[in-house]
Design an enzyme around this catalytic site. Structure first.
Site, short mmCIF file in Angstrom:
data_model
loop_
_atom_site.label_atom_id
_atom_site.label_comp_id
_atom_site.label_asym_id
_atom_site.label_seq_id
_atom_site.Cartn_x
_atom_site.Cartn_y
_atom_site.Cartn_z
N CYS A 27 0.84 -1.20 0.00
CA CYS A 27 0.00 0.00 0.00
C CYS A 27 0.87 1.24 0.00
CB CYS A 27 -0.90 0.02 1.22
SG CYS A 27 0.04 0.12 2.73
N CYS A 30 3.60 1.71 2.50
CA CYS A 30 4.84 0.95 2.27
C CYS A 30 5.77 1.77 1.37
CB CYS A 30 4.56 -0.36 1.57
SG CYS A 30 3.38 -1.39 2.40
N ASP A 452 6.52 24.70 -35.39
CA ASP A 452 7.57 25.03 -36.33
C ASP A 452 7.04 24.62 -37.71
OD1 ASP A 452 10.25 25.20 -37.52
OD2 ASP A 452 10.15 23.02 -37.46
N ASP A 650 11.12 20.26 -34.67
CA ASP A 650 11.99 19.15 -35.04
C ASP A 650 13.45 19.53 -35.13
OD1 ASP A 650 11.72 20.77 -37.30
OD2 ASP A 650 12.23 19.09 -38.60
N ASP A 654 14.83 24.67 -32.98
CA ASP A 654 13.63 24.64 -32.15
C ASP A 654 13.93 24.25 -30.70
OD1 ASP A 654 11.97 25.16 -34.38
OD2 ASP A 654 12.10 23.04 -34.95
#
Ligand code: ADP
Ligand code: MG
Length: 763
Positions: A27, A30, A452, A650, A654
């Site tokens: 749980c 723990c 872009d 990409d 950028d």
């Protein structure tokens, strides 16, 4: 493409990462104990524990914190641990063993559950039989029979709870096992006393037959076991998607040796440089470069795009994808952990282990939860003894056990990790790589998406469609020199110029110096000439003063990029390059607008070009002729106005904007730096991945919110009911059995709710 995680903390000097399997956690409290244990080890910088994956991730200084110290710390806290090897093959063996252990665990759990369930039915019936047959009420044998039926459940079926509770107690902790053990043992022990020493009750003026709680103890054990069994089984399913990805790989490959001989080779023995033959219907063994032949390859498992991709010599092929139509040969460029598939799997596993902010809070709450619950349970029992109606001891006991049982924080521990695992797994299966849980959180709030242009919204394979020679020397020589200057640039425009030159049968020469000016162009020395190639401004600044506007405008209106070259400060040539928008770009933008988002095109290209493309794709706003640092500024300004901005890109140019944005989305076909900086990677480069990713993030986070709601409702709202707060008004007192059912239900609800993300629509 190379996928890398954000090079933040990992790159720090002397800091290494370890991953451990942690066993025995049940749980949320723990989780907090294991985290505390790990953070207490000298040399550990950070530790994150995930209940759903049963993994701990630790950042440490290996000189000060050896692996053995981590294992020891976890064991001292009462759990089991195993450091996962960094070596892929070794790790696979470990994980296989781990799965076997888990399967065995599940099998035993099932046996314990069956025994408990089978015995609980007669116990329940016999306990209630006195309602129908009053002569049973005082029959002694009833207690003995119930004892015989209930004891195996308490002593064997409930054994895992006892083990957990004892080990927690030995380390001075309490967890959900403690709650169950104390609750059921109380009910069971009181019943045993009532069965064998009834005089103790008579002495107090109580009727012992009213204190047979065997039904309570057995039903609770059975129900908690049902919950745990269903939960463990569902938990194992949450990471199916990623496991399916990891299992995609071929087992062997057909390798062609130097002499032309062909040999079947196990995948582990493939080496970079090997030539592999792939026939129709076969899985591509690893990443490489296609040498001969052509085919349609189904890459959907990696990119999420369903249409097969045509491959010809020079194209990259990816391990794990399915060859459909033709036979081809490729040269191996990457093996093992370096392959795209291996990197994707690692990335997704990383994301699955990470936590959203809210979970950290939940873990903290859970760690103090159990002691508080004990306090509430004792206080309510006491209140019943003092103020309750007769038999007050019976009511006190009911309230005590019910509070302990209802308060188990197991659902709380599962609420967010299961949703994140299923959500990111679902993303991965659609070519959307989410690098961390934080990315999901960021994605939810986005209201502006900046794109872009080249390579992001356009295919990124521009072609030279027109050329005008402005130099005193021959056309071919100028093109050859300009292409040479572009030879070392990674920009798609550069590749187009080089291709145009080779198409004319020219061979560009290696530049003796080269400098890329992101967002503007390149500067190089070619065969002793000082060469500049780039946008109009760059050309004007370097010797092309009277650049006519006619040709520029003509092409730019059509959305074509115009590049101008100067050689030794003299006009060289003007190139017009056309790049087509991606087929799905229009749909992606329309979809984002339907979602109520603002879209923006950020391009370094000329205004007329950017506007033409924006018109074609249907994008709202255009900011053109921006340098990379200006892209960042525009994003910062939007953020200052209170917007949450996603940037999709990409290129090298950028990367700063991707880092600055609230959410950076990189196109998987883009540059490594963009991919490394981004929070989300769209493997196939389909811009529709953007609305899909945003939708997935929204769904995942709302699933988390629902899960937390259900976990908290059960856990917190029902505690007062269990304590008897409603009794004075309505006469309601929660039976401990109902409490156990509610608790089991809450775990199962949470996990099932998360699993729904596997099929949620992203369109
Ligand atoms: P985008 O934002 O549209 O992807 P970039 O910022 O990469 O565009 O580039 C902006 C402009 O800079 C291009 O339109 C081009 O004119 C010029 N440029 C950038 N890199 C190069 C290069 N390698 N060679 C020539 N021109 C370049
Ligand atoms: Mg670009």
């Amino acid at each position: 493409m190379t996928v890398a995680t954000k090079p933040a903390s990992v790159e720090e000097e002397g800091v290494e990462r370890r991953e451990l399997v942690v066993t025995g956690m049940t749980c949320a409290s723990c989780v907090a104990s294991v985290e505390d244990a790990l953070r207490g080890v000298a040399g550990v910088r950070a530790a994150d524990v995930n209940l759903a994956t049963e993994r701990a991730r630790v950042e440490l200084d290996p000189a000060r914190a050896p692996d053995s110290s981590l294992v020891r710390a976890i064991e001292r806290a009462g759990y089991g641990a195993l450091v996962l090897s960094a070596d892929r093959a070794e790790r696979a063996v470990m994980e296989k063993r781990e799965r076997a252990v888990r399967a065995a665990y599940l099998a035993t759990l099932r046996r314990r559950l069956i025994v408990a369930a089978v015995l609980a039915v007669p116990v329940l019936l016999l306990s209630m039989a006195d309602l129908a047959f009053s002569e049973l009420t005082h029959a002694d044998w009833r207690g003995y029979v119930l004892f015989l039926l209930a004891t195996p459940v308490q002593l064997w079926s409930a054994l895992p709870f006892y083990r957990g509770a004892i080990s927690a107690a030995r380390h001075g902790r309490t967890d959900m096992n403690t709650l169950i053990v104390v609750g059921t043992t109380t009910a069971y022990a009181v019943s045993v006393v009532a069965t064998f020493f009834p005089q103790a009750f008579f002495g107090l003026g109580l009727e012992p037959h009213r204190f047979l709680y065997y039904d309570t103890s057995t039903t609770i054990v059975a129900l908690v076991l049902v919950g745990r069994f269903l939960e463990s089984r569902a938990r194992a399913r949450t990471s199916d998607e990623v496991r399916a990805l990891a299992a995609l790989g071929a087992k062997t490959a057909l390798v062609r040796r130097a002499g032309g001989a062909e040999e079947e080779v196990a995948i582990e023995r493939l080496a970079v440089g090997d030539v592999v033959i792939v026939r129709p219907g076969e899985i591509v063994a690893t990443d490489g470069l296609l040498l001969a032949g052509s085919s349609a390859v189904d890459e959907s498992m990696v990119t999420g795009e369903s249409l097969p991709v045509e491959k010809a010599p020079g194209d990259e092929v990816t391990g794990g994808t399915l060859n459909r139509t033709g036979t081809f040969r490729f040269r191996v460029t990457k093996v093992g952990a370096d392959t795209l598939l291996a990197q994707i799997v690692r990335l997704v596993e990383d994301a699955q282990g990470s936590k959203v902010r809210i979970q950290r809070l939940v873990d903290r709450i859970a760690s103090i939860f159990v002691p508080i619950v004990f306090g509430v349970a004792f206080a309510s029992a006491l209140a019943w003894v003092v103020f309750g109606p007769q038999p007050s001891l019976g009511y006190a006991l009911t309230a005590f056990v019910a509070v302990l049982i209802i308060a188990c924080p197991c659902a709380l521990g599962l609420a967010t990790p299961t949703a994140i695992i299923v959500g990111t797994g679902r993303g991965a299966s659609r070519g959307i790589l989410i690098k961390s849980a934080d990315a999901l959180e960021a994605a939810r709030a986005i209201d502006v998406v900046a794109f872009d242009k080249t390579g992001t919204l356009t295919v990124g394979r521009p072609e030279v469609v027109d050329y005008m020679n402005c130099a005193g020397i021959g056309e071919n020589e100028v093109i050859r020199i300009l292409a040479s200057a572009e030879l070392r640039s990674e920009h798609p425009l550069a590749s187009a110029v080089v291709e145009a030159a080779t198409a004319r049968g020219l061979s560009p020469s290696e530049p003796t110096s080269f400098e890329g000016l992101p967002g503007q162009g390149v500067h190089a020395t070619v065969d002793g000439h000082d060469v500049w190639v780039g946008n109009a401004d760059l050309a004007r600044a370097h010797g092309f003063a009277d650049l006519g506007d006619g040709m520029l405008a003509h092409h730019q209106e059509k959305g074509r990029t115009v590049l101008v070259g100067t050689i030794d400060g003299e006009p060289g040539g003007i190139l017009a390059l056309a790049d087509t928008p991606k087929a799905a770009a229009r749909d992606a933008i329309a979809d984002l607008r339907r979602m109520g988002l603002r879209t923006l095109l950020l391009s370094g290209d000329a205004r007329r070009v950017a506007e033409a493309i924006a018109r074609e794709i249907g994008i709202d706003e255009v900011r053109a002729e921006v340098r990379p640092d200006q892209k960042t500024e525009i994003i910062a300004r939007l953020q200052a106005e209170g917007h949450r901005v996603a940037m999709v890109g990409d290129g090298v140019n950028d990367a700063p904007a991707l880092a600055r944005a609230d959410l950076g989305v990189a196109i998987g076909t883009g540059t490594d730096i963009a991919i490394a900086t981004a929070d989300i990677v769209l493997v196939g480069g389909d811009p529709r991945g953007v609305p899909r990713a945003l939708r997935l993030a929204r769904r995942t986070l709302s699933t988390i919110r629902q899960n937390l709601f259900w976990a908290f409702v059960y856990n917190v709202a029902l505690i007062p009911v269990a304590a008897g707060a409603l009794f004075p008004f309505t006469g309601w007192l929660l039976s401990p059995m109902l409490a156990a059912a509610a608790m089991a239900l809450s775990s199962v609800t949470v996990v099932t709710n998360s699993l729904r993300l596997r099929t949620v629509s992203l369109e």
